[in-house]
Design an enzyme around this catalytic site. Sequence first.
Site, PDB file in Angstrom:
ATOM      1  N   SER A 149      45.259  15.377  49.704  1.00  0.00           N
ATOM      2  CA  SER A 149      46.245  15.078  50.224  1.00  0.00           C
ATOM      3  C   SER A 149      46.891  16.248  49.942  1.00  0.00           C
ATOM      4  O   SER A 149      47.012  16.919  48.912  1.00  0.00           O
ATOM      5  CB  SER A 149      47.394  13.827  49.689  1.00  0.00           C
ATOM      6  N   TYR A 162      49.951  10.620  41.560  1.00  0.00           N
ATOM      7  CA  TYR A 162      48.998  10.719  42.489  1.00  0.00           C
ATOM      8  C   TYR A 162      49.075  12.028  43.013  1.00  0.00           C
ATOM      9  O   TYR A 162      47.941  13.055  43.338  1.00  0.00           O
ATOM     10  CB  TYR A 162      50.325  10.113  43.911  1.00  0.00           C
TER      11      TYR A 162
END
Length: 259
Positions: A149, A162
């Site tokens: 990501s 995250y």
Amino acid sequence: MNRNRWSLDGHRALITGASAGIGLAICRELLGLGAQVLMVARDAALLEQARADLEDEFPGPEDAVIAFPADVTDEQQRTELLDWVADHGGLHILVNNAGGNITRPALDYGEDQWRGIFETNLFSAFELCRGAYPLLTKHASSSIVNIGSVSGEVHVRSGAPYGMSKAALHQMSRNLAVEWAEDGVRVNCVAPWYIRTRRTSGKLSDPDYLDEVLLRTPLGRIGEPEEVAAAVAFLCMPASSYITGECIAVDGGFLRYGF
């Protein structure tokens, strides 16, 4: 042009988180390039529906697309999955796409919550890479693609755990690429920005937030799952045989701006 360089005929690919969104798009892309696809996800009913839909879309051999329900964070289920893969002829491609998140301020996470994010996004991928290694090294050239990501590169308001887990996934990909290069296993990473999926639909339904996202995205739009799948497919093909240890952003130029 050597068309074999742009084909996955004869390749067997395992994709986790395969029942929807980016994972399903990756399955579709690899099937279209001739690969046999082994789909894995936790929700057995949703996974079987996705498998049946792909089978209808790509009529062919009975075993062209196979589904195996499993939670890849569970050690026993990972072992059963890899035993099943071995029984189905081994492996040329592993795509670690399964992931999850809980977005909140750093001080508001319970320990079980942030550890759970790491289990899903990082530790399960590391263990699958290690477990799949003996299967991948049976072939002259194999490929692992980990779905990271842009949050592993820059702050994107998705929550500290995250971003931490994705940054570690990117570094894991680099380390394994160096360690396993001599064994014929390439390891790369794809790092998406906002992609139009069920998971992102809630945030993107806020018009003010959507405007913020688009203002920081040079291409001025939200990405599509197929655009991530195309990057993954390229990294799996013989055409990318001299690429390893890379992290390719699929972000419409976002990382040139930041958020």
